[in-house]
Design a protein around this motif. Sequence first.
Motif, PDB file in Angstrom:
ATOM      1  N   GLU A 125      -2.113  -4.079  -9.563  1.00  0.00           N
ATOM      2  CA  GLU A 125      -3.230  -3.142  -9.568  1.00  0.00           C
ATOM      3  C   GLU A 125      -2.875  -1.832  -8.875  1.00  0.00           C
ATOM      4  O   GLU A 125      -3.256  -0.750  -9.349  1.00  0.00           O
ATOM      5  CB  GLU A 125      -4.450  -3.777  -8.884  1.00  0.00           C
ATOM      6  CG  GLU A 125      -5.113  -4.898  -9.659  1.00  0.00           C
ATOM      7  CD  GLU A 125      -4.381  -6.233  -9.511  1.00  0.00           C
ATOM      8  OE1 GLU A 125      -3.323  -6.261  -8.837  1.00  0.00           O
ATOM      9  OE2 GLU A 125      -4.861  -7.230 -10.070  1.00  0.00           O
ATOM     10  N   ILE A 126      -2.128  -1.905  -7.759  1.00  0.00           N
ATOM     11  CA  ILE A 126      -1.787  -0.688  -7.028  1.00  0.00           C
ATOM     12  C   ILE A 126      -0.854   0.189  -7.855  1.00  0.00           C
ATOM     13  O   ILE A 126      -1.038   1.409  -7.937  1.00  0.00           O
ATOM     14  CB  ILE A 126      -1.139  -1.053  -5.678  1.00  0.00           C
ATOM     15  CG1 ILE A 126      -2.115  -1.882  -4.817  1.00  0.00           C
ATOM     16  CG2 ILE A 126      -0.735   0.203  -4.943  1.00  0.00           C
ATOM     17  CD1 ILE A 126      -3.370  -1.153  -4.441  1.00  0.00           C
ATOM     18  N   GLN A 152      11.171  -0.230  -9.633  1.00  0.00           N
ATOM     19  CA  GLN A 152      10.575  -1.553  -9.392  1.00  0.00           C
ATOM     20  C   GLN A 152       9.055  -1.471  -9.379  1.00  0.00           C
ATOM     21  O   GLN A 152       8.371  -2.339  -9.933  1.00  0.00           O
ATOM     22  CB  GLN A 152      11.079  -2.125  -8.058  1.00  0.00           C
ATOM     23  CG  GLN A 152      12.572  -2.428  -8.017  1.00  0.00           C
ATOM     24  CD  GLN A 152      13.418  -1.190  -7.760  1.00  0.00           C
ATOM     25  OE1 GLN A 152      12.892  -0.114  -7.522  1.00  0.00           O
ATOM     26  NE2 GLN A 152      14.740  -1.364  -7.800  1.00  0.00           N
ATOM     27  N   GLU A 153       8.498  -0.418  -8.764  1.00  0.00           N
ATOM     28  CA  GLU A 153       7.040  -0.269  -8.720  1.00  0.00           C
ATOM     29  C   GLU A 153       6.474   0.032 -10.102  1.00  0.00           C
ATOM     30  O   GLU A 153       5.387  -0.432 -10.446  1.00  0.00           O
ATOM     31  CB  GLU A 153       6.671   0.845  -7.742  1.00  0.00           C
ATOM     32  CG  GLU A 153       6.939   0.494  -6.285  1.00  0.00           C
ATOM     33  CD  GLU A 153       6.705   1.671  -5.356  1.00  0.00           C
ATOM     34  OE1 GLU A 153       6.429   1.437  -4.176  1.00  0.00           O
ATOM     35  OE2 GLU A 153       6.828   2.828  -5.825  1.00  0.00           O
ATOM     36  N   GLU A 154       7.211   0.796 -10.899  1.00  0.00           N
ATOM     37  CA  GLU A 154       6.715   1.121 -12.235  1.00  0.00           C
ATOM     38  C   GLU A 154       6.634  -0.115 -13.118  1.00  0.00           C
ATOM     39  O   GLU A 154       5.728  -0.237 -13.946  1.00  0.00           O
ATOM     40  CB  GLU A 154       7.624   2.165 -12.882  1.00  0.00           C
ATOM     41  CG  GLU A 154       7.521   3.547 -12.234  1.00  0.00           C
ATOM     42  CD  GLU A 154       8.451   4.539 -12.892  1.00  0.00           C
ATOM     43  OE1 GLU A 154       9.226   4.109 -13.786  1.00  0.00           O
ATOM     44  OE2 GLU A 154       8.404   5.736 -12.544  1.00  0.00           O
ATOM     45  N   ALA A 192      -1.576   3.940  -9.290  1.00  0.00           N
ATOM     46  CA  ALA A 192      -0.717   5.109  -9.117  1.00  0.00           C
ATOM     47  C   ALA A 192      -0.337   5.714 -10.468  1.00  0.00           C
ATOM     48  O   ALA A 192      -0.346   6.941 -10.639  1.00  0.00           O
ATOM     49  CB  ALA A 192       0.540   4.719  -8.333  1.00  0.00           C
ATOM     50  N   GLY A 193      -0.002   4.852 -11.440  1.00  0.00           N
ATOM     51  CA  GLY A 193       0.321   5.368 -12.771  1.00  0.00           C
ATOM     52  C   GLY A 193      -0.864   6.066 -13.418  1.00  0.00           C
ATOM     53  O   GLY A 193      -0.706   7.125 -14.043  1.00  0.00           O
ATOM     54  N   SER A 194      -2.054   5.479 -13.271  1.00  0.00           N
ATOM     55  CA  SER A 194      -3.254   6.112 -13.830  1.00  0.00           C
ATOM     56  C   SER A 194      -3.536   7.440 -13.144  1.00  0.00           C
ATOM     57  O   SER A 194      -3.967   8.405 -13.793  1.00  0.00           O
ATOM     58  CB  SER A 194      -4.454   5.176 -13.685  1.00  0.00           C
ATOM     59  OG  SER A 194      -4.238   3.959 -14.363  1.00  0.00           O
ATOM     60  N   PHE A 195      -3.292   7.494 -11.829  1.00  0.00           N
ATOM     61  CA  PHE A 195      -3.506   8.746 -11.112  1.00  0.00           C
ATOM     62  C   PHE A 195      -2.531   9.809 -11.597  1.00  0.00           C
ATOM     63  O   PHE A 195      -2.915  10.985 -11.762  1.00  0.00           O
ATOM     64  CB  PHE A 195      -3.335   8.502  -9.614  1.00  0.00           C
ATOM     65  CG  PHE A 195      -3.794   9.645  -8.758  1.00  0.00           C
ATOM     66  CD1 PHE A 195      -5.130   9.864  -8.530  1.00  0.00           C
ATOM     67  CD2 PHE A 195      -2.876  10.497  -8.175  1.00  0.00           C
ATOM     68  CE1 PHE A 195      -5.557  10.919  -7.741  1.00  0.00           C
ATOM     69  CE2 PHE A 195      -3.291  11.548  -7.385  1.00  0.00           C
ATOM     70  CZ  PHE A 195      -4.631  11.768  -7.164  1.00  0.00           C
ATOM     71  N   ASN A 196      -1.280   9.424 -11.849  1.00  0.00           N
ATOM     72  CA  ASN A 196      -0.318  10.381 -12.390  1.00  0.00           C
ATOM     73  C   ASN A 196      -0.749  10.858 -13.774  1.00  0.00           C
ATOM     74  O   ASN A 196      -0.625  12.045 -14.104  1.00  0.00           O
ATOM     75  CB  ASN A 196       1.073   9.755 -12.460  1.00  0.00           C
ATOM     76  CG  ASN A 196       1.764   9.741 -11.109  1.00  0.00           C
ATOM     77  OD1 ASN A 196       1.413  10.503 -10.217  1.00  0.00           O
ATOM     78  ND2 ASN A 196       2.751   8.877 -10.953  1.00  0.00           N
ATOM     79  N   THR A 197      -1.237   9.923 -14.602  1.00  0.00           N
ATOM     80  CA  THR A 197      -1.723  10.317 -15.926  1.00  0.00           C
ATOM     81  C   THR A 197      -2.901  11.277 -15.810  1.00  0.00           C
ATOM     82  O   THR A 197      -2.993  12.271 -16.537  1.00  0.00           O
ATOM     83  CB  THR A 197      -2.141   9.071 -16.723  1.00  0.00           C
ATOM     84  OG1 THR A 197      -1.018   8.176 -16.822  1.00  0.00           O
ATOM     85  CG2 THR A 197      -2.610   9.446 -18.111  1.00  0.00           C
ATOM     86  N   MET A 198      -3.817  10.964 -14.884  1.00  0.00           N
ATOM     87  CA  MET A 198      -4.966  11.846 -14.670  1.00  0.00           C
ATOM     88  C   MET A 198      -4.509  13.228 -14.208  1.00  0.00           C
ATOM     89  O   MET A 198      -5.048  14.258 -14.659  1.00  0.00           O
ATOM     90  CB  MET A 198      -5.904  11.226 -13.643  1.00  0.00           C
ATOM     91  CG  MET A 198      -7.160  12.037 -13.385  1.00  0.00           C
ATOM     92  SD  MET A 198      -8.110  11.410 -11.990  1.00  0.00           S
ATOM     93  CE  MET A 198      -7.006  11.817 -10.633  1.00  0.00           C
ATOM     94  N   LEU A 199      -3.510  13.262 -13.308  1.00  0.00           N
ATOM     95  CA  LEU A 199      -2.992  14.552 -12.858  1.00  0.00           C
ATOM     96  C   LEU A 199      -2.359  15.330 -14.005  1.00  0.00           C
ATOM     97  O   LEU A 199      -2.498  16.555 -14.086  1.00  0.00           O
ATOM     98  CB  LEU A 199      -1.975  14.338 -11.737  1.00  0.00           C
ATOM     99  CG  LEU A 199      -2.529  13.885 -10.380  1.00  0.00           C
ATOM    100  CD1 LEU A 199      -1.393  13.641  -9.404  1.00  0.00           C
ATOM    101  CD2 LEU A 199      -3.496  14.912  -9.825  1.00  0.00           C
ATOM    102  N   LEU A 215       0.806  -1.215   0.000  1.00  0.00           N
ATOM    103  CA  LEU A 215       0.000   0.000   0.000  1.00  0.00           C
ATOM    104  C   LEU A 215       0.841   1.268   0.000  1.00  0.00           C
ATOM    105  O   LEU A 215       0.288   2.361   0.159  1.00  0.00           O
ATOM    106  CB  LEU A 215      -0.920   0.004   1.225  1.00  0.00           C
ATOM    107  CG  LEU A 215      -1.998  -1.088   1.249  1.00  0.00           C
ATOM    108  CD1 LEU A 215      -2.803  -0.992   2.529  1.00  0.00           C
ATOM    109  CD2 LEU A 215      -2.909  -0.971   0.039  1.00  0.00           C
ATOM    110  N   ALA A 216       2.146   1.119  -0.188  1.00  0.00           N
ATOM    111  CA  ALA A 216       2.993   2.318  -0.218  1.00  0.00           C
ATOM    112  C   ALA A 216       2.552   3.293  -1.307  1.00  0.00           C
ATOM    113  O   ALA A 216       2.451   4.505  -1.068  1.00  0.00           O
ATOM    114  CB  ALA A 216       4.462   1.926  -0.389  1.00  0.00           C
TER     115      ALA A 216
END
Length: 478
Positions: A232-233, A225-227, A237-244, A197-198
Amino acid sequence: MSAAHRGPGQGRLGRLTGRLRLRTRMALITSVAVALVTVGVCAAAYVVIRYELVRQLDLQLTQQATLLAQDGRDEETGTLYGECRWLSAPACAQVVTPRTGTPGHPAGAELVIPVTGATRQVAAGSRGAYYSEITVHGHRMRTLTTPLSGDRALQLALRSDTVEQGERQAAQLLAAIGAAGALLAAGLGYLASRRALAPVTRLTATAERIAATRDPAHRIELSPQEEHRGDEISRLAGSFNTMLGELEESVAAQRRLVADASHELRTPLTALRTNAELLARAERLSPAQRDRAASALGGQLREVTGLVNDLIELARDEEPQPLVEPVRLDLLATRCVEEARSHWAHTTFTAELADVTVDGVPARLARLLTNLLDNAAKFSPSGTEVEVRLTSGEHAIDLTVRDHGPGIAAEDLPYVFDRFYRSRQARALPGSGLGLAMARQIARAHGAALTAEAAEGGGALFRLRVPRDRAGRPPRKG
């Protein structure tokens, strides 16, 4: 269950769970689940161990009973085989008859293993062998009662202290293993939830920063590593960055639109105010001056009205779906060309149009074509041609508008569709710089692409391309 019917324990538990952080709740749920599984496994292991210990004791009883039946088949009925006479100390054996243990029977005082009605039934042959648990001289014993020949039964008892001791040791060991497993599960569950959940924690922090600062430039920082993890998490996060990123671009575009609109409106509004103040002192003006001021005021009002209407059109981000219908693009282009001929009398318009039908909003497509034709005529010297061509290919439908003017400079080409952008050649011409921006927005809303390029032999060429897999489909958001 309503709040009025909930018990006090349930309410406190719900409030406690609601106050826990998501990470803690996940760790708690994981720990409880693993603990339940561990307890179940340990309980099953305890049952299996106990069954095996008892089975081994029963097997030992059966083997020794077979030996006793062979060795003691000539013993007198009712004779007690001593307390541990034939076996080692923890064992006892005796032979009984259907009358053994009844009042007045001579062997009753010598019995060590209790004789019951079931025992006498085995001796009488009316019941088969069976196992039972008894207590002899304070010791727990496992007993086998099996029939012998001549209306006799053999009772064999072995002390079950070892079995009970093994059960206690197994229970203690399994309890320790279960407790250690639950604690280990709690620790690992917390670490796993914290790691998993980081990105969510950083997402929450980023959202809170954006809410506090109203700045969409913040991003969730992801490690390499996370990228590349792709779960799903990480995808969230990637989708949230794209949305931002999209939000930041949208906010920046809105700010540019407001700033550019303010800049463009300042001049005509100043002129409107000047002419309005001038007309307010009409008694000091000559009739000719009043007519010029009124004419200028009307022209400026029309310019401001057109600019405001264009801004309203640009503020729309989608086409109204109920207005989408099949449109004969060739017939629509023909009508737009005829209207352009009436507006630009000194420009020649030629059209070569194939029969093409697309799905769209007719008024919006007409506005797109009109803007392209007006832009081409504006930059075309008097007497030159504006060529309109509509072709239907295997993969796309192409509509091109080509003029024979000065063309588009290389440094201006990337910006021709920007709002309020006007090249050096266009600054002396009428217009607000919104026509091409509006045309591209309408094209995108209909799933098409509008591009600009330098035409061979001079001039500019604008190309509207509708892919075949888009033709005949409803428009999408721009």
